[in-house]
Write a protein that holds these residues in place. Structure first.
Motif, PDB file in Angstrom:
ATOM      1  N   VAL A   1       0.982  -1.082   0.120  1.00 32.55           N
ATOM      2  CA  VAL A   1       0.364   0.522   0.107  1.00 32.55           C
ATOM      3  C   VAL A   1       0.977   0.962   0.292  1.00 32.55           C
ATOM      4  CG1 VAL A   1      -2.156   1.587   1.276  1.00 32.55           C
ATOM      5  CG2 VAL A   1      -1.933  -0.962   0.944  1.00 32.55           C
ATOM      6  N   LEU A   2       2.141   0.967   1.009  1.00 33.86           N
ATOM      7  CA  LEU A   2       2.878   2.838   1.116  1.00 33.86           C
ATOM      8  C   LEU A   2       3.934   2.721  -0.235  1.00 33.86           C
ATOM      9  CD1 LEU A   2       4.033   2.010   4.529  1.00 33.86           C
ATOM     10  CD2 LEU A   2       2.435   3.409   4.109  1.00 33.86           C
ATOM     11  N   THR A   3       3.846   1.322  -1.436  1.00 37.40           N
ATOM     12  CA  THR A   3       4.758   1.475  -2.016  1.00 37.40           C
ATOM     13  C   THR A   3       3.824   1.850  -3.173  1.00 37.40           C
ATOM     14  OG1 THR A   3       5.348  -0.546  -2.322  1.00 37.40           O
ATOM     15  CG2 THR A   3       6.669   0.612  -3.637  1.00 37.40           C
ATOM     16  N   ALA A   4       2.388   1.936  -3.322  1.00 41.33           N
ATOM     17  CA  ALA A   4       1.196   2.359  -4.620  1.00 41.33           C
ATOM     18  C   ALA A   4       1.254   3.800  -4.466  1.00 41.33           C
ATOM     19  CB  ALA A   4       0.072   1.619  -4.498  1.00 41.33           C
ATOM     20  N   ARG A   5       1.260   4.848  -2.306  1.00 46.58           N
ATOM     21  CA  ARG A   5       1.518   5.795  -2.543  1.00 46.58           C
ATOM     22  C   ARG A   5      -0.029   5.509  -2.197  1.00 46.58           C
ATOM     23  NH1 ARG A   5       6.027   8.966  -2.715  1.00 46.58           N
ATOM     24  NH2 ARG A   5       7.233   7.678  -4.071  1.00 46.58           N
ATOM     25  N   VAL A   6      -0.680   4.662  -1.757  1.00 45.43           N
ATOM     26  CA  VAL A   6      -2.662   5.413  -1.423  1.00 45.43           C
ATOM     27  C   VAL A   6      -2.095   5.136  -0.213  1.00 45.43           C
ATOM     28  CG1 VAL A   6      -4.817   3.942  -1.519  1.00 45.43           C
ATOM     29  CG2 VAL A   6      -2.671   3.447  -3.104  1.00 45.43           C
ATOM     30  N   PRO A   7      -3.244   6.562   0.259  1.00 42.03           N
ATOM     31  CA  PRO A   7      -3.133   6.611   1.752  1.00 42.03           C
ATOM     32  C   PRO A   7      -3.278   5.664   3.025  1.00 42.03           C
ATOM     33  CG  PRO A   7      -4.160   8.796   0.596  1.00 42.03           C
ATOM     34  CD  PRO A   7      -3.667   7.020  -0.579  1.00 42.03           C
ATOM     35  N   LEU A   8      -3.149   5.184   3.681  1.00 37.66           N
ATOM     36  CA  LEU A   8      -3.497   4.182   4.317  1.00 37.66           C
ATOM     37  C   LEU A   8      -4.417   3.939   5.129  1.00 37.66           C
ATOM     38  CD1 LEU A   8      -0.626   2.450   7.226  1.00 37.66           C
ATOM     39  CD2 LEU A   8      -2.675   1.141   5.246  1.00 37.66           C
ATOM     40  N   LEU A   9      -4.929   5.334   5.393  1.00 33.44           N
ATOM     41  CA  LEU A   9      -6.311   5.435   6.215  1.00 33.44           C
ATOM     42  C   LEU A   9      -7.470   5.625   4.590  1.00 33.44           C
ATOM     43  CD1 LEU A   9      -7.737   6.474   9.031  1.00 33.44           C
ATOM     44  CD2 LEU A   9      -8.031   9.054   7.971  1.00 33.44           C
ATOM     45  N   TRP A  10      -7.265   5.737   3.574  1.00 32.53           N
ATOM     46  CA  TRP A  10      -8.582   5.396   2.619  1.00 32.53           C
ATOM     47  C   TRP A  10      -8.812   4.120   2.306  1.00 32.53           C
ATOM     48  CZ3 TRP A  10      -8.733   2.997  -2.085  1.00 32.53           C
ATOM     49  CH2 TRP A  10      -9.368   3.984  -2.942  1.00 32.53           C
ATOM     50  N   ILE A  11      -7.417   3.128   2.746  1.00 32.63           N
ATOM     51  CA  ILE A  11      -7.479   1.562   2.905  1.00 32.63           C
ATOM     52  C   ILE A  11      -8.764   1.766   4.089  1.00 32.63           C
ATOM     53  CG2 ILE A  11      -7.209  -0.286   3.029  1.00 32.63           C
ATOM     54  CD1 ILE A  11      -5.749   0.761   0.457  1.00 32.63           C
ATOM     55  N   VAL A  12      -8.578   1.916   5.175  1.00 31.38           N
ATOM     56  CA  VAL A  12      -8.539   1.987   6.373  1.00 31.38           C
ATOM     57  C   VAL A  12     -10.201   1.731   6.440  1.00 31.38           C
ATOM     58  CG1 VAL A  12      -9.065   2.138   8.479  1.00 31.38           C
ATOM     59  CG2 VAL A  12      -7.074   1.767   7.784  1.00 31.38           C
ATOM     60  N   ARG A  13     -10.733   3.091   5.205  1.00 31.31           N
ATOM     61  CA  ARG A  13     -12.144   3.952   5.388  1.00 31.31           C
ATOM     62  C   ARG A  13     -13.547   2.904   5.048  1.00 31.31           C
ATOM     63  NH1 ARG A  13     -10.988   9.084   3.603  1.00 31.31           N
ATOM     64  NH2 ARG A  13     -10.118  10.599   5.731  1.00 31.31           N
ATOM     65  N   ARG A  14     -12.377   2.458   3.624  1.00 32.11           N
ATOM     66  CA  ARG A  14     -13.830   1.479   2.667  1.00 32.11           C
ATOM     67  C   ARG A  14     -12.939   0.063   3.121  1.00 32.11           C
ATOM     68  NH1 ARG A  14     -11.787   5.163   0.710  1.00 32.11           N
ATOM     69  NH2 ARG A  14     -12.110   6.617  -1.133  1.00 32.11           N
ATOM     70  N   MET A  15     -12.511   0.081   4.548  1.00 26.56           N
ATOM     71  CA  MET A  15     -12.869  -1.912   4.911  1.00 26.56           C
ATOM     72  C   MET A  15     -13.768  -1.860   5.984  1.00 26.56           C
ATOM     73  SD  MET A  15      -8.888  -2.406   6.086  1.00 26.56           S
ATOM     74  CE  MET A  15      -9.272  -3.941   7.209  1.00 26.56           C
ATOM     75  N   VAL A  16     -14.611  -0.813   6.112  1.00 26.18           N
ATOM     76  CA  VAL A  16     -16.322  -1.103   6.823  1.00 26.18           C
ATOM     77  C   VAL A  16     -17.061  -2.046   5.730  1.00 26.18           C
ATOM     78  CG1 VAL A  16     -16.248   1.428   7.761  1.00 26.18           C
ATOM     79  CG2 VAL A  16     -16.984   1.043   5.232  1.00 26.18           C
ATOM     80  N   VAL A  17     -16.764  -2.308   5.206  1.00 26.58           N
ATOM     81  CA  VAL A  17     -17.506  -4.106   4.174  1.00 26.58           C
ATOM     82  C   VAL A  17     -17.448  -4.538   5.273  1.00 26.58           C
ATOM     83  CG1 VAL A  17     -18.101  -3.035   1.700  1.00 26.58           C
ATOM     84  CG2 VAL A  17     -15.822  -3.969   2.327  1.00 26.58           C
ATOM     85  N   GLU A  18     -16.113  -4.949   6.167  1.00 26.54           N
ATOM     86  CA  GLU A  18     -15.587  -6.521   6.271  1.00 26.54           C
ATOM     87  C   GLU A  18     -16.754  -6.622   7.226  1.00 26.54           C
ATOM     88  OE1 GLU A  18     -12.053  -8.446   8.461  1.00 26.54           O
ATOM     89  OE2 GLU A  18     -12.037  -6.328   7.518  1.00 26.54           O
ATOM     90  N   VAL A  19     -17.492  -5.227   8.195  1.00 32.59           N
ATOM     91  CA  VAL A  19     -18.160  -4.966   9.570  1.00 32.59           C
ATOM     92  C   VAL A  19     -18.997  -6.150   9.953  1.00 32.59           C
ATOM     93  CG1 VAL A  19     -19.616  -3.676  11.231  1.00 32.59           C
ATOM     94  CG2 VAL A  19     -17.381  -2.973  10.154  1.00 32.59           C
ATOM     95  N   PRO A  20     -20.573  -6.500   9.142  1.00 35.84           N
ATOM     96  CA  PRO A  20     -21.437  -7.775   9.108  1.00 35.84           C
ATOM     97  C   PRO A  20     -20.327  -8.554   9.343  1.00 35.84           C
ATOM     98  CG  PRO A  20     -20.978  -6.505   7.747  1.00 35.84           C
ATOM     99  CD  PRO A  20     -20.582  -5.693   7.813  1.00 35.84           C
ATOM    100  N   PHE A  21     -18.668  -8.471   9.524  1.00 35.98           N
ATOM    101  CA  PHE A  21     -17.861 -10.298   9.262  1.00 35.98           C
ATOM    102  C   PHE A  21     -17.414 -10.382  10.547  1.00 35.98           C
ATOM    103  CE2 PHE A  21     -14.842 -13.241   8.377  1.00 35.98           C
ATOM    104  CZ  PHE A  21     -16.010 -14.151   7.779  1.00 35.98           C
ATOM    105  N   LEU A  22     -16.732  -9.367  10.398  1.00 37.49           N
ATOM    106  CA  LEU A  22     -16.441  -9.136  12.121  1.00 37.49           C
ATOM    107  C   LEU A  22     -17.752  -9.394  13.488  1.00 37.49           C
ATOM    108  CD1 LEU A  22     -14.391  -6.603  11.743  1.00 37.49           C
ATOM    109  CD2 LEU A  22     -13.219  -8.367  11.458  1.00 37.49           C
ATOM    110  N   VAL A  23     -18.580  -8.877  13.472  1.00 34.37           N
ATOM    111  CA  VAL A  23     -19.523  -9.149  14.339  1.00 34.37           C
ATOM    112  C   VAL A  23     -19.911 -10.098  14.797  1.00 34.37           C
ATOM    113  CG1 VAL A  23     -21.885  -7.623  14.713  1.00 34.37           C
ATOM    114  CG2 VAL A  23     -20.934  -6.614  13.853  1.00 34.37           C
TER     115      VAL A  23
END
Lengths: 284, 226
Positions: free
Chosen positions: B58-80
């Motif tokens: 992710v860092l090599t691709a220069r994509v902000p980590l936070l940008w990725i983290v925000r989109r990880m909400v799709v995972e929430v139901p699974f985590l619940v």
């Protein structure tokens, strides 16, 4: 007379759910004609159109395209000859770029390589969209998408272009641009429309379908000025539009400069003139 | 393609990761996910190492980590769901923060959560660095059955159209005094989602008609597929 491009005889069709949509339709369209297919909602216009390229199969009667009967073994050739432009360009444009979309039809016909490119560019030039060849269709305006939809069919080099509601949802400028394009094409046109001024502007001849039969077939001018016919089949001119006041010659199949003097006496001389009412049986 | 301009999952850039051929990235993603899934969940050290790999990419691709983290909400139901496992699983119990939970359940939940998170992060990284149309091209190069690639390309093409449909329906609901977010109005929302499904299905039929009308016989011509 020459073989008609479209030759529909006694066509009847009922949907599987039992709804009978067409009761013996007869329609002949000859090369180079531009014909408007008018009629109220539910008259069977779309059903008729879907028979022209064999999407629906006739329950009774027959359809032939330039002499070739619409039957299973000829479907591919029939679909090349009859190009249908559907109402919603989003239904018609399903590939990633304009180029791929316009290439879809001819590629299905086996056209490849440089020949395919030539067809794609020629079709796009005919509708003035050549510069947008590499854009995704959904980034175009609605009017542009409609024009590309026409190009996707032109690329198949059809003998007859069938347009379903070509002017719907277009702003007046796009509507006029499309009219200019349709006039410039050297192809037979059958145009399904509720836009009666558009029919008068583009099509010298109109056919009225109502209740699954052809109830009138004549010059667009005569059809639109036949008040009794219009009322009987739920056809209405837009407020303030009077075909009698429009440029004489339009919609009569006669070139404007050679047209008869304007028949402007709206007193009713044209109303219910016997020539416009035609029974389906009389057409052949 | 559709989503090429400002797609929500794509982060525009010109890094080495962005430029890498799509099919290699897809292979790398599949390999990585298989590796993560196959690792026994008790090998606790392995997972931070995997995480380091993803974060590195992710860092090599220069994509902000936070940008990725925000989109990880799709995972929430699974985590619940994963969080519930320790409470319902059998086996010896143990105390965590004063709550009695199942020990094997706890390990299972850890395994689920960490593997899912790594998988989602890696997939988001692929999405962030590869245009959707390139993903499809990559899949085609990998000889994924063309029917599947076609289905995916149609999904991509019509995603915007269907989303716009949904947006108009929600606007119409709001205009009539209904708040689609409020649970009180969920029945109405459910009905409009049903309507959306029917509309999309009907659109599918119309698209198919349009395809048949242009001589479609069951497979996309290669010529139109450049």
């Amino acid at each position: 007379m020459s073989t008609p491009v479209l030759d529909v005889r006694g066509l009847a069709y009922g949907y599987p759910d039992g709804h009978q949509a067409l009761f013996g339709v007869d329609l002949h369209v000859h090369r180079g004609e531009r014909v408007a297919l008018l009629g109220p909602n539910g008259a069977g216009k779309t059903t008729l159109v879907l028979h022209l390229n064999g999407i629906l199969t006739a329950g009774a009667g027959s359809v032939a395209v330039s002499g070739l009967p619409v039957e299973k073994q000829h479907l591919q050739e029939v679909r090349r000859r009859v190009g249908i432009v559907f109402q919603d360009p989003d239904d018609q444009l399903f590939m990633g770029t304009v180029r791929q979309d316009v290439a879809f039809g001819p590629a299905n016909l086996g056209v490849r390589g440089a020949d395919l490119d030539r067809r794609v560019m020629a079709a796009l030039e005919q509708v003035g969209m050549a510069e947008h060849v590499d854009r995704p269709p959904h980034h175009l305006s609605f009017g542009q998408r409609r024009r590309v939809a026409v190009a996707t069919v032109l690329a198949m080099e059809p003998e007859v272009l069938v347009l379903d509601e070509p002017s719907s949802n277009l702003d007046p400028a796009s509507r006029r641009e499309l009219a200019d394009i349709l006039r410039s094409l050297d192809v037979t046109v059958l145009m399904v429309t509720h836009d009666l001024p558009y029919a008068l502007e583009l099509c010298p001849r109109s056919v009225v379908l109502s209740g699954g039969t052809v109830v009138a077939d004549g010059s667009t001018y005569d059809v639109l000025t036949d008040d009794a016919l219009m009322r009987a089949h739920r056809l209405e001119l837009p407020f303030g539009f009077d075909p009698r006041s429009v440029r004489p010659g339009l919609g009569t199949g006669v070139a404007p400069d050679r047209a008869a003097p304007p028949r402007t006496d709206a007193a009713g001389g044209l109303v219910a003139s016997p020539g416009t009412h035609t029974n389906p049986g009389d057409l052949t | 393609m559709g989503a090429a301009h400002g797609h929500r999952l794509h982060h525009h850039g010109h890094s080495a990761v962005h430029r890498a051929p799509a099919h290699l990235k897809i292979l790398a993603l599949v390999g990585f996910v298989l590796l993560v899934v196959a690792t026994p969940r008790e090998w606790y050290v392995a997972f931070p190492a995997y995480l380091a790999v993803v974060v590195g990419v992710v860092l090599t691709a220069r994509v902000p980590l936070l940008w990725i983290v925000r989109r990880m909400v799709v995972e929430v139901p699974f985590l619940v769901f994963a969080a519930l496992v320790p409470f319902v699983a059998h086996g010896p119990r143990t105390e965590v923060l004063g709550l009695s939970v199942s020990e094997p359940g706890l390990v299972a939940a850890w395994g689920l959560a960490v593997k899912a998170t790594l998988g989602v992060m890696a997939s988001l990284t692929l999405a962030a660095t590869t245009e959707p149309v390139d993903v499809l091209r990559g899949l085609r190069r990998l000889h994924v059955p063309s029917l599947m690639v076609e289905i995916m390309s149609f999904m991509l093409r019509y995603l915007d159209v269907v989303t716009a449909d949904l947006g108009r329906m929600l606007t119409a609901m709001r205009s009539r005094g209904c708040d689609p977010r409020s649970p009180r109005h969920w029945p109405a929302l459910a009905r409009s989602l049903g309507a959306l499904f029917i509309r999309s299905y009907e659109r599918g039929e119309r698209v198919h008609l349009a395809m048949l009308s242009r001589g479609y016989t069951g497979s996309l011509p290669t010529g139109a597929d450049q």
